[in-house]
Scaffold this motif. Structure first.
Motif, PDB file in Angstrom:
ATOM      1  N   SER A   1       1.166   5.518   1.147  1.00 22.52           N
ATOM      2  CA  SER A   1       0.645   6.563   2.018  1.00 22.52           C
ATOM      3  C   SER A   1       1.278   7.887   1.581  1.00 22.52           C
ATOM      4  O   SER A   1       2.456   7.933   1.233  1.00 22.52           O
ATOM      5  CB  SER A   1       1.013   6.250   3.467  1.00 22.52           C
ATOM      6  OG  SER A   1       1.015   7.409   4.250  1.00 22.52           O
TER       7      SER A   1
ATOM      8  N   GLU B   1       0.853  -1.191   0.000  1.00 22.44           N
ATOM      9  CA  GLU B   1       0.000   0.000   0.000  1.00 22.44           C
ATOM     10  C   GLU B   1       0.890   1.242   0.000  1.00 22.44           C
ATOM     11  O   GLU B   1       2.080   1.169   0.292  1.00 22.44           O
ATOM     12  CB  GLU B   1      -0.959   0.016   1.192  1.00 22.44           C
ATOM     13  CG  GLU B   1      -0.334   0.342   2.520  1.00 22.44           C
ATOM     14  CD  GLU B   1      -1.351   0.703   3.589  1.00 22.44           C
ATOM     15  OE1 GLU B   1      -2.560   0.631   3.339  1.00 22.44           O
ATOM     16  OE2 GLU B   1      -0.920   1.064   4.690  1.00 22.44           O
TER      17      GLU B   1
ATOM     18  N   LEU C   1     -13.322  -2.823   4.645  1.00 18.65           N
ATOM     19  CA  LEU C   1     -12.503  -1.627   4.879  1.00 18.65           C
ATOM     20  C   LEU C   1     -11.395  -1.988   5.863  1.00 18.65           C
ATOM     21  O   LEU C   1     -11.647  -2.209   7.042  1.00 18.65           O
ATOM     22  CB  LEU C   1     -13.378  -0.496   5.443  1.00 18.65           C
ATOM     23  CG  LEU C   1     -12.654   0.811   5.780  1.00 18.65           C
ATOM     24  CD1 LEU C   1     -12.250   1.537   4.509  1.00 18.65           C
ATOM     25  CD2 LEU C   1     -13.544   1.721   6.620  1.00 18.65           C
TER      26      LEU C   1
ATOM     27  N   ASP D   1      -2.359  10.832   6.453  1.00 20.17           N
ATOM     28  CA  ASP D   1      -3.228   9.650   6.408  1.00 20.17           C
ATOM     29  C   ASP D   1      -2.810   8.550   7.374  1.00 20.17           C
ATOM     30  O   ASP D   1      -3.611   7.714   7.762  1.00 20.17           O
ATOM     31  CB  ASP D   1      -3.336   9.101   4.981  1.00 20.17           C
ATOM     32  CG  ASP D   1      -1.979   8.827   4.359  1.00 20.17           C
ATOM     33  OD1 ASP D   1      -0.967   9.184   4.996  1.00 20.17           O
ATOM     34  OD2 ASP D   1      -1.915   8.262   3.256  1.00 20.17           O
TER      35      ASP D   1
ATOM     36  N   SER E   1      -8.202   5.378   5.374  1.00 18.48           N
ATOM     37  CA  SER E   1      -8.100   6.318   4.250  1.00 18.48           C
ATOM     38  C   SER E   1      -8.852   5.825   3.016  1.00 18.48           C
ATOM     39  O   SER E   1      -9.085   6.595   2.093  1.00 18.48           O
ATOM     40  CB  SER E   1      -6.648   6.615   3.909  1.00 18.48           C
ATOM     41  OG  SER E   1      -5.811   5.561   4.200  1.00 18.48           O
ATOM     42  N   ASP E   2      -9.257   4.522   3.008  1.00 12.26           N
ATOM     43  CA  ASP E   2     -10.040   3.995   1.880  1.00 12.26           C
ATOM     44  C   ASP E   2     -11.545   4.163   2.086  1.00 12.26           C
ATOM     45  O   ASP E   2     -12.332   3.650   1.292  1.00 12.26           O
ATOM     46  CB  ASP E   2      -9.733   2.496   1.678  1.00 12.26           C
ATOM     47  CG  ASP E   2      -8.281   2.263   1.303  1.00 12.26           C
ATOM     48  OD1 ASP E   2      -7.662   3.215   0.783  1.00 12.26           O
ATOM     49  OD2 ASP E   2      -7.766   1.159   1.526  1.00 12.26           O
TER      50      ASP E   2
ATOM     51  N   ASN F   1      -8.381  -0.080   5.777  1.00 10.46           N
ATOM     52  CA  ASN F   1      -7.606   1.140   5.984  1.00 10.46           C
ATOM     53  C   ASN F   1      -8.549   2.341   6.018  1.00 10.46           C
ATOM     54  O   ASN F   1      -9.324   2.534   5.078  1.00 10.46           O
ATOM     55  CB  ASN F   1      -6.611   1.278   4.827  1.00 10.46           C
ATOM     56  CG  ASN F   1      -5.595   2.370   5.085  1.00 10.46           C
ATOM     57  OD1 ASN F   1      -5.790   3.211   5.958  1.00 10.46           O
ATOM     58  ND2 ASN F   1      -4.519   2.374   4.324  1.00 10.46           N
TER      59      ASN F   1
END
Length: 597
Positions: A331, A329, A384, A494, A388-389, A386
């Motif tokens: 950031s 991922e 979900l 984030d 931030s998603d 994370n």
């Protein structure tokens, strides 16, 4: 096969499993006097320092019984902490019997019950053992009554032992031989073996530990891993003693290891079936469930150039610890990294420590989060992991959070304070049962998100270490969850975003802003730290600018000269605030985990 016994040791954390395993190795003369040390099977530095078992350890013992027959005993020592229950489930799948260890001073605790149910589901023969009977505070008869109530056995069937002095170890070995059934299987059928563990050796590649249910395996034979469909040659096979002991052939009932020269972690899967490549079995072994991570956190290298090294380190760690899952991922604040799934906070702590010690990888860990179910207006569900998603709030219909059934066993003196803690964590009391006059079992239903931060530490401190805790997931329920964002000078960081229940969001945002104000160093411009829910700012702290004395070189003269320099500095600060970047120190990310300290 009549002379083979496969068994494991299960118990709550710190009830003496590893110490008893040491004594079993002593009595069967599996280790020499030179090799003797405490926790001889725990080969990681972290295990020795903390005095806990993190990984299951298998070892073979040869024992000459009183009936003049030599027996082969395959022992698996398992962890006791709730975060490593996956290791226990894998060990149980490879055994026919289990020693259920209960500390005479502490009695039955939460993980004892949890591990017992795991063993009963797999139809294992249970041998109850009361350990530490030599201790001054041992309550032998009380503990025996608890065991009889729990599993319905006779008093004669409970063995009294001490892992420290060796008392009763001979009786345990006799009970294993007389009560644990020998393995069932057919040597003439096609090879059918289950991989229950794997380790990575930098020189030999992946070493797979397996248990054979049917057939036999020979050195140099061509074998097939069913899940991946790949064929390999068994370069070396053998049994697990203090050091690997190579053999020419292993057959049904045996526990051993195989080296095939596999270098990539993706080619092997714990729980997979090994079979003959020429004459394969039609039946896959069904052992244990796939791991379900409970806590997710981002792991990022401090230097972005170390990203590939971190990926290699996580791949090798996953071979040693199949319960670790990860995916790449990115950031905005931290660059490239991985979103990792863990079984709990201790598991997260151990993994980050192992990355640093074994692979020399210093990492930044983001706020741990659980998995949520988000439903949009069309009724479609998305996972979900994370914050931030999180989709746009205008299209979200509802958010569901995972709930657990928590079992807490404690002394009656601490019921009030434990209930207050659980209620504070949005828990609901479902049941209260007195197991004896001095032990009470409390059952709560509570959100998993409230448990992942500091629940276990606070439970231990308010009960002076006497309360034991175990949990299992019971499903997802509707929750009023919001995303709290942290902004530095208006820009979202984030890595600090967190999903919090609306009632606790304001307090969380305020505490985090205060903590960051202490930890972020001053710059030459003002830094605004804000906590926000959507567009609404709920808390703010300001770090004042460092003042550089630009008028120092002005000696006397007209005041306008000084004003001119100060105006120039003011414009520079304004420009710096527009383009300046705030470096967030690593302690700030760790501080999120310790907000309640």
């Amino acid at each position: 096969m009549k002379n083979i016994r496969n068994f494991c040791i299960i118990a709550h954390i710190d009830h003496g499993k590893s110490t008893l395993a040491d004594r079993l190795l002593d009595v069967t003369k599996t280790i020499s006097d030179r090799e003797k040390q405490a926790q001889v099977l725990d080969d990681m530095d972290i295990e020795r320092e903390r005095g806990i078992t993190i990984k299951s350890h298998a070892i073979q013992m040869n024992y000459l019984h009183s009936d003049e027959k030599e027996y082969v005993l395959n022992l698996i020592d398992t962890p006791g902490h709730v975060d490593f229950s996956y290791e226990v489930s894998r060990s149980i799948a490879a055994c026919e019997g289990a020693l259920l260890l209960v500390d005479a001073a502490q009695g039955i605790q939460a993980q004892t019950i949890s591990n017992l149910y795991l063993a009963l589901e797999n139809n294992l023969e249970i041998i109850p053992v009361i350990n530490k009977v030599d201790m001054p505070g041992a309550m032998i008869e009380e503990t025996a009554d608890q065991i009889m109530d729990l599993i319905g056995c006779d008093r004669d069937g409970i063995i009294e032992a001490s892992g420290k002095t060796g008392l009763g170890v001979q009786n345990i070995l006799d009970a294993v031989i007389n009560r644990v059934p020998c393995p069932e299987g057919n040597v003439d059928e096609p090879l059918q073996a289950m991989i229950f563990d794997s380790v990575f050796n930098p020189y030999r590649g992946v070493i797979a530990y397996f248990r054979i249910f049917n057939g036999k395996i020979s050195k140099g034979e061509k074998i097939k891993f069913v899940a991946t469909g790949n064929d390999y040659f068994a370069d070396e096979i053998g049994v697990l003693r203090m050091k690997p002991d190579p053999q020419k052939e292993l057959s049904a009932g045996d526990v051993g290891y195989v080296i095939t020269g596999i270098k990539s972690s993706k080619e092997i899967k714990v729980g997979d079936t090994i079979t003959d490549a020429v004459n394969p079995t039609q039946n896959m072994v069904t052992g244990f469930e796939d791991v379900k991570p409970m806590v997710f956190a981002g792991i990022y290298p401090i230097d972005s150039d170390d990203y590939e090294d971190l990926r290699d380190a996580l791949e090798k760690l996953q071979l040693n610890d199949a319960s670790l899952v990860y995916e790449p991922e990115t950031s905005i604040a931290l660059g490239f990294g991985f979103r990792c799934g863990f079984l709990g906070l201790l598991h997260l702590e151990i993994i980050t420590e192992r990355l640093e010690r074994e692979f020399d990888q210093s990492v930044i860990t983001t706020t741990p989060q659980v998995t949520y179910h988000t439903y949009n207006k069309r009724g479609e569900m998305n996972l979900l992991h994370n914050p931030s998603d999180l989709p746009d709030p205008t299209i979200i219909d509802r958010i569901e959070e995972p709930y657990i059934n928590a079992q807490i066993i404690t002394l009656p003196d601490y019921i009030g304070s434990i209930m207050n803690l659980c209620m504070d964590k949005r828990g609901m009391l479902k049941n209260q049962v007195y197991l004896s006059t001095s032990r009470v079992e409390l059952t709560f239903e509570m959100p998993l998100s409230e448990v992942v931060f500091d629940f276990y530490d606070r439970l231990k401190s308010i009960s002076k270490g006497y309360a034991s805790f175990d949990y299992n997931i019971i499903g997802f329920r509707l929750g009023d969850m919001v995303r709290v964002d942290i902004k530095l000078n208006g820009d979202n960081v984030d890595a600090f975003s967190a999903m919090i229940h609306r009632d606790k969001a304001y307090a969380f945002g305020r505490r985090l802003c205060e903590k960051l104000k202490e930890l972020i160093p001053k710059q030459q411009f003002v830094i605004a730290i804000q906590a926000a829910i959507g567009m609404k700012i709920i808390s703010r702290e300001t770090i004042s600018a460092m003042r550089k004395d630009v008028t120092a070189k002005c000696y006397g003269g007209d005041i306008t000269r000084k004003r001119k320099l100060l105006e120039k500095q003011k414009k520079g600060k304004k420009r710096m605030r527009q383009f300046g970047k705030v470096e967030v120190p690593q302690q700030a990310f760790l501080a999120v985990l310790k907000l309640n300290d």
